[in-house]
Write a protein that holds these residues in place. Structure first.
Motif, short mmCIF file in Angstrom:
data_model
loop_
_atom_site.label_atom_id
_atom_site.label_comp_id
_atom_site.label_asym_id
_atom_site.label_seq_id
_atom_site.Cartn_x
_atom_site.Cartn_y
_atom_site.Cartn_z
N UNK A 86 0.94 -1.10 -0.01
CA UNK A 86 -0.10 -0.03 0.01
C UNK A 86 1.03 1.16 0.09
N UNK A 87 1.17 1.83 -1.40
CA UNK A 87 2.15 2.79 -1.34
C UNK A 87 1.45 4.09 -1.85
N UNK A 88 1.06 4.12 -3.00
CA UNK A 88 0.60 5.12 -3.82
C UNK A 88 -1.12 5.12 -3.80
N UNK A 89 -1.67 4.12 -3.47
CA UNK A 89 -3.24 3.95 -3.59
C UNK A 89 -3.67 4.81 -2.42
N UNK A 90 -4.89 5.49 -2.93
CA UNK A 90 -5.64 6.23 -1.91
C UNK A 90 -6.65 5.23 -1.11
N UNK A 91 -6.08 4.42 -0.14
CA UNK A 91 -6.80 3.38 0.59
C UNK A 91 -6.10 3.09 1.91
N UNK A 92 -6.97 2.68 3.14
CA UNK A 92 -6.56 2.40 4.19
C UNK A 92 -6.90 1.04 4.54
N UNK A 93 -6.18 0.28 5.73
CA UNK A 93 -6.19 -0.80 6.05
C UNK A 93 -6.55 -0.90 7.54
N UNK A 94 -7.52 -1.73 8.06
CA UNK A 94 -7.89 -1.83 9.50
C UNK A 94 -8.18 -3.07 9.85
N UNK A 95 -7.62 -3.74 10.88
CA UNK A 95 -8.00 -5.03 11.51
C UNK A 95 -9.21 -4.95 12.26
N UNK A 96 -10.25 -5.51 11.87
CA UNK A 96 -11.64 -5.55 12.49
C UNK A 96 -11.74 -7.23 13.31
N UNK A 97 -10.70 -7.62 13.45
CA UNK A 97 -10.76 -9.02 13.89
C UNK A 97 -11.43 -9.12 15.33
N UNK A 98 -12.36 -9.70 15.64
CA UNK A 98 -12.71 -9.78 17.20
C UNK A 98 -14.19 -9.10 17.10
N UNK A 99 -14.28 -8.17 16.32
CA UNK A 99 -15.46 -7.18 16.25
C UNK A 99 -16.70 -7.80 15.67
N UNK A 100 -16.50 -8.54 14.77
CA UNK A 100 -17.86 -9.01 13.85
C UNK A 100 -17.58 -10.74 14.09
N UNK A 101 -19.01 -11.37 14.03
CA UNK A 101 -19.04 -12.76 14.11
C UNK A 101 -19.85 -13.41 13.12
N UNK A 102 -19.64 -14.48 12.31
CA UNK A 102 -20.32 -15.07 11.40
C UNK A 102 -21.02 -16.40 11.52
N UNK A 103 -22.14 -16.57 11.06
CA UNK A 103 -22.94 -17.95 11.13
C UNK A 103 -23.28 -18.22 9.80
N UNK A 104 -23.04 -19.53 9.38
CA UNK A 104 -23.29 -19.85 7.77
C UNK A 104 -24.55 -20.79 8.07
N UNK A 105 -25.38 -20.51 7.28
CA UNK A 105 -26.95 -21.19 7.26
C UNK A 105 -27.38 -21.28 6.01
#
Length: 271
Positions: A86-105
């Motif tokens: 991530x050098x020249x792109x206008x973007x950001x990264x964030x670790x959201x691990x632990x704040x969302x949970x998933x159920x497959x159904x």
């Protein structure tokens, strides 16, 4: 209705005007026009060999914002890998691990979920339901680990740690059919994977088998005394298996288990 046990995945958010363009340069899948879909993808090195196997989806936020979902213990490595480029792109990264949970159904809707997306599970009508809280009510009709493993192997679906491992060429595990786009722009490893597709040559490929007799993961199999491959997964019922078929076995359909000559394998079409 059936469901998988609730999980808390590793989750990296890619956000900003260039989020899609940046992510498309890092992964094998096409991150454009995700809509309601969850798509499997690979992150490969410059030689096209697998580093990480992930899923991508559009986040519930309105602005350009994508999520990369992975195993929880891989989140820091993937975040570091993405951040390195991530050098020249206008973007950001964030670790959201632990704040969302998933159920497959396989349900048309779960009222408590914040949002849902289609699932990468190989059976139709399954969806992934996302929660920004840990639900206290039990999952609806959860499948046991034994039931999940039986279906996975019967359906010919590879998983990380068994059929999908770091360093393999994704087409070897048939990931080119579900996790690679050959119509988008460049990404790290693209040249090698495009060359494999054009040449159509692999030294081994994942194959589904029907089993007659006893079999265990790690067993090898042969045909007319010639080694032809190795088993990676065996269904709890003992009736189905997955394994890598080497090019010495291409074009053949019946095999004998080397360690157990009384056990036989028959190549079967993917269910």
């Amino acid at each position: 209705m059936e469901s998988f046990p609730l999980e808390t995945p590793g989750l990296i958010e890619v956000r900003g005007p260039d989020a899609v363009r940046f992510l498309n340069g890092q992964i094998t899948q096409d991150a454009r026009n995700l809509g309601d879909a969850t798509r499997a993808s690979c992150i490969t090195d410059a030689k096209g060999r697998l580093q990480f196997y992930v899923e991508i989806l559009q986040s519930p936020k309105a602005d350009p914002c994508l999520w990369v979902a992975t195993r929880f213990d891989e989140r820091e490595e993937i975040l570091a890998r993405l951040d390195r480029y991530l050098i020249a792109d206008d973007a950001s990264l964030e670790d959201l691990s632990g704040s969302w949970h998933r159920l497959r159904a396989d349900s048309p809707g779960l009222p408590d979920a914040n949002f849902s997306r289609t699932s990468t599970w190989p059976e139709p009508n399954w969806r992934d339901y996302w929660f920004d809280f840990l639900p206290t009510s039990p999952a609806p009709a959860p499948l046991s680990p034994t039931e999940i493993e039986e279906r996975r192997i019967r359906l010919g679906s590879p998983i990380w740690g068994r059929e999908i491992t770091a360093g393999l060429l994704p087409p070897e595990a048939r990931l080119d059919t579900s996790a690679i786009s050959f119509s988008k722009g460049c990404y790290i490893g693209q040249e090698t994977l495009s060359r494999i597709k054009s040449a159509g040559k692999l030294n081994r490929k994942l194959a589904p088998f029907q089993v007659l007799g006893f079999l265990a993961a790690g067993d090898t199999f042969e045909s007319d005394g010639i080694p032809c491959g190795t088993i990676t997964s065996v269904a709890p019922s003992g009736q189905y298996a997955l394994g890598f078929l080497h090019k010495s076995g291409f074009g053949k359909s019946h095999f004998t288990v080397t360690e157990r000559p009384a056990s036989q394998l028959t190549l079967k079409e993917k269910a």
